[in-house]
Design a protein around this motif. Structure first.
Motif, PDB file in Angstrom:
ATOM      1  N   LEU A 164      14.720   4.585   6.786  1.00 60.06           N
ATOM      2  CA  LEU A 164      15.789   5.500   7.195  1.00 60.06           C
ATOM      3  C   LEU A 164      15.434   6.957   6.916  1.00 60.06           C
ATOM      4  CD1 LEU A 164      19.004   3.598   6.045  1.00 60.06           C
ATOM      5  CD2 LEU A 164      18.180   3.904   8.365  1.00 60.06           C
ATOM      6  N   GLN A 165      14.484   7.170   6.004  1.00 56.44           N
ATOM      7  CA  GLN A 165      14.022   8.511   5.650  1.00 56.44           C
ATOM      8  C   GLN A 165      15.155   9.442   5.206  1.00 56.44           C
ATOM      9  OE1 GLN A 165      10.505  10.046   5.510  1.00 56.44           O
ATOM     10  NE2 GLN A 165      10.869   7.982   4.720  1.00 56.44           N
ATOM     11  N   PHE A 166      15.590   9.236   3.982  1.00 62.31           N
ATOM     12  CA  PHE A 166      16.585  10.132   3.386  1.00 62.31           C
ATOM     13  C   PHE A 166      16.036  10.695   2.075  1.00 62.31           C
ATOM     14  CE2 PHE A 166      20.068  11.438   0.732  1.00 62.31           C
ATOM     15  CZ  PHE A 166      20.916  12.085   1.622  1.00 62.31           C
ATOM     16  N   GLU A 175      10.639  13.802  -8.130  1.00 58.81           N
ATOM     17  CA  GLU A 175      11.118  12.605  -8.837  1.00 58.81           C
ATOM     18  C   GLU A 175      11.342  11.442  -7.870  1.00 58.81           C
ATOM     19  OE1 GLU A 175      13.199  14.746 -12.703  1.00 58.81           O
ATOM     20  OE2 GLU A 175      14.534  13.903 -11.190  1.00 58.81           O
ATOM     21  N   ALA A 176      10.371  11.225  -6.992  1.00 59.45           N
ATOM     22  CA  ALA A 176      10.511  10.174  -5.971  1.00 59.45           C
ATOM     23  C   ALA A 176      10.740   8.795  -6.600  1.00 59.45           C
ATOM     24  CB  ALA A 176       9.273  10.150  -5.082  1.00 59.45           C
ATOM     25  N   TYR A 177      10.187   8.589  -7.789  1.00 65.06           N
ATOM     26  CA  TYR A 177      10.225   7.249  -8.402  1.00 65.06           C
ATOM     27  C   TYR A 177      11.078   7.211  -9.666  1.00 65.06           C
ATOM     28  CZ  TYR A 177       6.323   6.639  -5.228  1.00 65.06           C
ATOM     29  OH  TYR A 177       5.542   6.584  -4.098  1.00 65.06           O
ATOM     30  N   ILE A 178      11.903   8.224  -9.875  1.00 67.11           N
ATOM     31  CA  ILE A 178      12.596   8.372 -11.161  1.00 67.11           C
ATOM     32  C   ILE A 178      13.508   7.187 -11.488  1.00 67.11           C
ATOM     33  CG2 ILE A 178      14.634   9.663 -10.313  1.00 67.11           C
ATOM     34  CD1 ILE A 178      12.666  10.608 -13.419  1.00 67.11           C
ATOM     35  N   MET A 221      15.191   8.299  -1.164  1.00 65.64           N
ATOM     36  CA  MET A 221      15.763   6.945  -1.245  1.00 65.64           C
ATOM     37  C   MET A 221      14.817   5.912  -0.648  1.00 65.64           C
ATOM     38  SD  MET A 221      19.800   7.641  -1.015  1.00 65.64           S
ATOM     39  CE  MET A 221      20.187   5.952  -1.414  1.00 65.64           C
ATOM     40  N   SER A 222      13.578   6.332  -0.446  1.00 67.12           N
ATOM     41  CA  SER A 222      12.572   5.427   0.139  1.00 67.12           C
ATOM     42  C   SER A 222      12.013   4.415  -0.861  1.00 67.12           C
ATOM     43  CB  SER A 222      11.379   6.232   0.665  1.00 67.12           C
ATOM     44  OG  SER A 222      11.766   7.110   1.672  1.00 67.12           O
ATOM     45  N   LYS A 223      12.221   4.656  -2.130  1.00 68.55           N
ATOM     46  CA  LYS A 223      11.531   3.842  -3.143  1.00 68.55           C
ATOM     47  C   LYS A 223      12.496   2.848  -3.809  1.00 68.55           C
ATOM     48  CE  LYS A 223       8.047   6.359  -1.997  1.00 68.55           C
ATOM     49  NZ  LYS A 223       7.020   5.786  -1.124  1.00 68.55           N
ATOM     50  N   ALA A 224      13.081   3.210  -4.942  1.00 68.09           N
ATOM     51  CA  ALA A 224      13.926   2.251  -5.661  1.00 68.09           C
ATOM     52  C   ALA A 224      15.133   1.808  -4.825  1.00 68.09           C
ATOM     53  CB  ALA A 224      14.385   2.853  -6.982  1.00 68.09           C
ATOM     54  N   CYS A 284      -2.649  13.089  -6.708  1.00 66.30           N
ATOM     55  CA  CYS A 284      -1.207  13.126  -6.446  1.00 66.30           C
ATOM     56  C   CYS A 284      -0.920  12.805  -4.992  1.00 66.30           C
ATOM     57  CB  CYS A 284      -0.641  14.494  -6.816  1.00 66.30           C
ATOM     58  SG  CYS A 284      -1.279  15.818  -5.801  1.00 66.30           S
ATOM     59  N   PHE A 285       0.325  12.866  -4.641  1.00 67.18           N
ATOM     60  CA  PHE A 285       0.803  12.580  -3.291  1.00 67.18           C
ATOM     61  C   PHE A 285       0.225  13.604  -2.302  1.00 67.18           C
ATOM     62  CE2 PHE A 285       4.793  12.864  -0.481  1.00 67.18           C
ATOM     63  CZ  PHE A 285       4.449  11.747   0.262  1.00 67.18           C
ATOM     64  N   GLY A 286      -0.334  13.085  -1.190  1.00 66.87           N
ATOM     65  CA  GLY A 286      -1.078  13.938  -0.262  1.00 66.87           C
ATOM     66  C   GLY A 286      -0.268  14.955   0.519  1.00 66.87           C
ATOM     67  N   ILE A 287       1.032  14.720   0.639  1.00 69.80           N
ATOM     68  CA  ILE A 287       1.868  15.600   1.471  1.00 69.80           C
ATOM     69  C   ILE A 287       1.923  17.036   0.921  1.00 69.80           C
ATOM     70  CG2 ILE A 287       4.320  16.023   2.076  1.00 69.80           C
ATOM     71  CD1 ILE A 287       3.165  13.985   3.972  1.00 69.80           C
ATOM     72  N   TYR A 288       1.802  17.188  -0.393  1.00 71.95           N
ATOM     73  CA  TYR A 288       1.887  18.552  -0.957  1.00 71.95           C
ATOM     74  C   TYR A 288       0.854  19.451  -0.294  1.00 71.95           C
ATOM     75  CZ  TYR A 288       3.854  15.776  -4.842  1.00 71.95           C
ATOM     76  OH  TYR A 288       4.560  14.884  -5.598  1.00 71.95           O
ATOM     77  N   LYS A 289      -0.356  18.913  -0.139  1.00 73.26           N
ATOM     78  CA  LYS A 289      -1.456  19.703   0.428  1.00 73.26           C
ATOM     79  C   LYS A 289      -1.268  19.845   1.947  1.00 73.26           C
ATOM     80  CE  LYS A 289      -6.527  19.599   0.711  1.00 73.26           C
ATOM     81  NZ  LYS A 289      -6.920  19.309   2.077  1.00 73.26           N
ATOM     82  N   ASN A 293      15.014  14.794   6.040  1.00 73.89           N
ATOM     83  CA  ASN A 293      14.490  13.624   6.724  1.00 73.89           C
ATOM     84  C   ASN A 293      13.339  13.075   5.863  1.00 73.89           C
ATOM     85  OD1 ASN A 293      13.425  11.849   8.612  1.00 73.89           O
ATOM     86  ND2 ASN A 293      13.875  13.220  10.304  1.00 73.89           N
ATOM     87  N   GLY A 294      13.720  12.410   4.782  1.00 76.60           N
ATOM     88  CA  GLY A 294      12.746  12.006   3.765  1.00 76.60           C
ATOM     89  C   GLY A 294      12.464  13.190   2.858  1.00 76.60           C
ATOM     90  N   SER A 295      11.906  12.925   1.669  1.00 72.24           N
ATOM     91  CA  SER A 295      11.620  14.073   0.799  1.00 72.24           C
ATOM     92  C   SER A 295      10.404  14.829   1.315  1.00 72.24           C
ATOM     93  CB  SER A 295      11.465  13.657  -0.665  1.00 72.24           C
ATOM     94  OG  SER A 295      10.418  12.756  -0.823  1.00 72.24           O
ATOM     95  N   SER A 296       9.650  14.208   2.213  1.00 70.33           N
ATOM     96  CA  SER A 296       8.524  14.933   2.810  1.00 70.33           C
ATOM     97  C   SER A 296       9.028  16.164   3.558  1.00 70.33           C
ATOM     98  CB  SER A 296       7.733  14.014   3.745  1.00 70.33           C
ATOM     99  OG  SER A 296       7.220  12.927   2.998  1.00 70.33           O
ATOM    100  N   GLU A 297      10.150  16.014   4.252  1.00 72.04           N
ATOM    101  CA  GLU A 297      10.694  17.188   4.958  1.00 72.04           C
ATOM    102  C   GLU A 297      11.197  18.243   3.975  1.00 72.04           C
ATOM    103  OE1 GLU A 297      14.399  17.110   7.101  1.00 72.04           O
ATOM    104  OE2 GLU A 297      13.656  18.522   8.577  1.00 72.04           O
ATOM    105  N   MET A 345       0.789  -1.235   0.000  1.00 67.63           N
ATOM    106  CA  MET A 345       0.000   0.000   0.000  1.00 67.63           C
ATOM    107  C   MET A 345       0.824   1.290   0.000  1.00 67.63           C
ATOM    108  SD  MET A 345       0.891  -0.975   3.042  1.00 67.63           S
ATOM    109  CE  MET A 345       1.433  -0.372   4.593  1.00 67.63           C
ATOM    110  N   SER A 346       2.097   1.237   0.372  1.00 68.06           N
ATOM    111  CA  SER A 346       2.814   2.510   0.571  1.00 68.06           C
ATOM    112  C   SER A 346       3.996   2.713  -0.352  1.00 68.06           C
ATOM    113  CB  SER A 346       3.280   2.617   2.026  1.00 68.06           C
ATOM    114  OG  SER A 346       2.151   2.768   2.847  1.00 68.06           O
ATOM    115  N   ASN A 347       4.017   1.954  -1.433  1.00 72.82           N
ATOM    116  CA  ASN A 347       5.083   2.100  -2.431  1.00 72.82           C
ATOM    117  C   ASN A 347       6.480   1.943  -1.831  1.00 72.82           C
ATOM    118  OD1 ASN A 347       2.855   2.613  -3.949  1.00 72.82           O
ATOM    119  ND2 ASN A 347       3.246   4.801  -4.208  1.00 72.82           N
TER     120      ASN A 347
END
Ligand SMILES: Cc1ncc(COP(=O)(O)O)c(C=O)c1O
Length: 368
Positions: free
Chosen positions: A230-232, A193-196, A221-224, A116-121, A90-94, A37-39
């Protein structure tokens, strides 16, 4: 009259609540459930990364620096000249927080393309900003970026435009020429480009940074790379722009273990290629299997998840997700849009998990 604490909150935080990802909480609570569920990446960190984690955990009594080595590496990998082109988070969310902090005042607007990704809002509202959504066009069983919709949504209050490329949850890329149309507006333009890496860095828009100071690329670096725990995350931008945004950076925001483990991950390009190939092969398998279900619309993906619209099958996304949960996996829903209630998304898991997903879907949709 004596004031209460409620009188002291800034007005824009009053309607907000702590963001809880209930699906992630559920997954931790019930580890037997398959986390589709969370990619996330289904493959655990490599032995090399584990070795680095062990090494730096022994000096966890020491403060981290500001990531000079990894920032230098990231600059080089992306054809940029200096660690000062890179800001780590601390993750791209930060990273989104830092960007918004640098550009938004209460009342300012951020334009996004939805879904889209909910964090933007979420993060925009935290700064008193207003999110303005321009929907993608849903046509001929495709979700298409609507660049004119994005441009028309711009007002003189727009301080940031954000586009994910590839987009989550639709999995597709925006056309090259459309980036230029948006960039030329001169408004800070964040390309997420989280999934680039699933399509390769050649698909990145990072080259625009050299020509346009308003382009900011975000990555994780959470995806591929498979390091979600680790949230980077990081941003790439023109040096002056990156260093201005870095003024909002919380000192020591990325811990020692995380940044060195992330560097080990970056250095292991063979390991990355293996993960990417595995995910891409599995995604093709899922797309193919799902295409045998009459009425199912599949959005071919360039990332590690696949979006479906089951509206044409007469089924509802919530029912599909509940059924899948009974069968042991957590999927992700998408609220009703474009008149369909049939939306759901699956994250590519291990091959066993993907087989279970396909079996479950065939069972639900009554196919042998
Ligand atoms: C489009 C997109 N951007 C950014 C992120 C955030 O990644 P992180 O905060 O783990 O770096 C995600 C996570 O799902 C995402 O889907």
């Amino acid at each position: 009259m004596k004031k209460t604490i409620d009188d002291y909150y800034v007005p824009w935080i009053k309607p907000l609540k702590m963001y809880v990802s209930s699906h992630i909480d559920l997954a931790w609570e019930k580890p037997s459930l398959h986390r589709m569920m969370s990619n996330e990446n289904p493959i655990p960190p490599s032995a090399k990364v584990l070795k680095t984690i062990a090494k730096y955990s022994k000096i966890a009594n020491r403060y981290p620096d500001q990531g000079l080595v990894i920032r230098g590496k990231l600059a080089k990998m992306n054809g940029l000249s200096s660690p000062e082109n890179v800001v780590i988070g601390n993750g791209s969310s930060e990273i989104f927080d830092m960007i918004y902090r640098a550009f938004l005042q209460p009342g300012d607007e951020v334009v996004q393309q939805t879904p889209c990704f909910g964090i933007y809002k979420l993060r925009c509202e935290l700064f008193g900003g207003k999110i303005v959504s321009a929907p993608m066009t849903y046509k001929d069983k495709k979700m298409i970026y609507d660049v004119d919709g994005v441009i028309n949504a711009v007002t003189d209050k727009t301080k940031v435009i954000v586009i994910a490329n590839p987009n989550n949850p639709t999995g597709n890329f925006m056309d090259e020429k459309d980036f230029i149309k948006i960039v030329e507006l001169g408004i800070p333009f964040v390309i997420d480009e989280a999934y680039i890496e699933y399509a390769g860095l050649k698909k990145s828009q990072s080259r625009l940074i050299k020509k346009y100071k308003n382009v900011i690329i975000t990555r994780t670096m959470s995806k591929a790379y498979g390091l979600a725990g680790l949230q980077f995350g990081y941003l790439l931008a023109d040096r002056e722009v990156a260093m201005k945004i870095a003024a909002s950076l919380l000192p020591w925001n990325v811990g020692t273990i995380t940044m060195w483990a992330a560097l080990t991950g970056l250095e292991d390009q063979k390991g990355l290629a293996k993960r990417v190939k595995f995910t891409n092969d599995q995604a093709r398998l899922i797309e193919k299997a799902m295409s045998t279900i009459p009425g199912m619309i599949i959005f071919p993906t360039k990332a590690n998840y696949v979006l479906f619209d089951a509206g044409g099958t007469g089924k509802n996304g919530d029912d599909i997700i509940s059924f899948a949960k009974k069968k042991g996996m957590i999927l992700r829903g998408q609220k009703t849009m474009y008149g369909s209630e049939g939306w759901f998304r699956v994250t590519i898991g291990t091959s066993q998990e993907n087989k279970l997903f396909i079996k479950t879907m065939k069972e639900f949709f009554g196919k042998k």
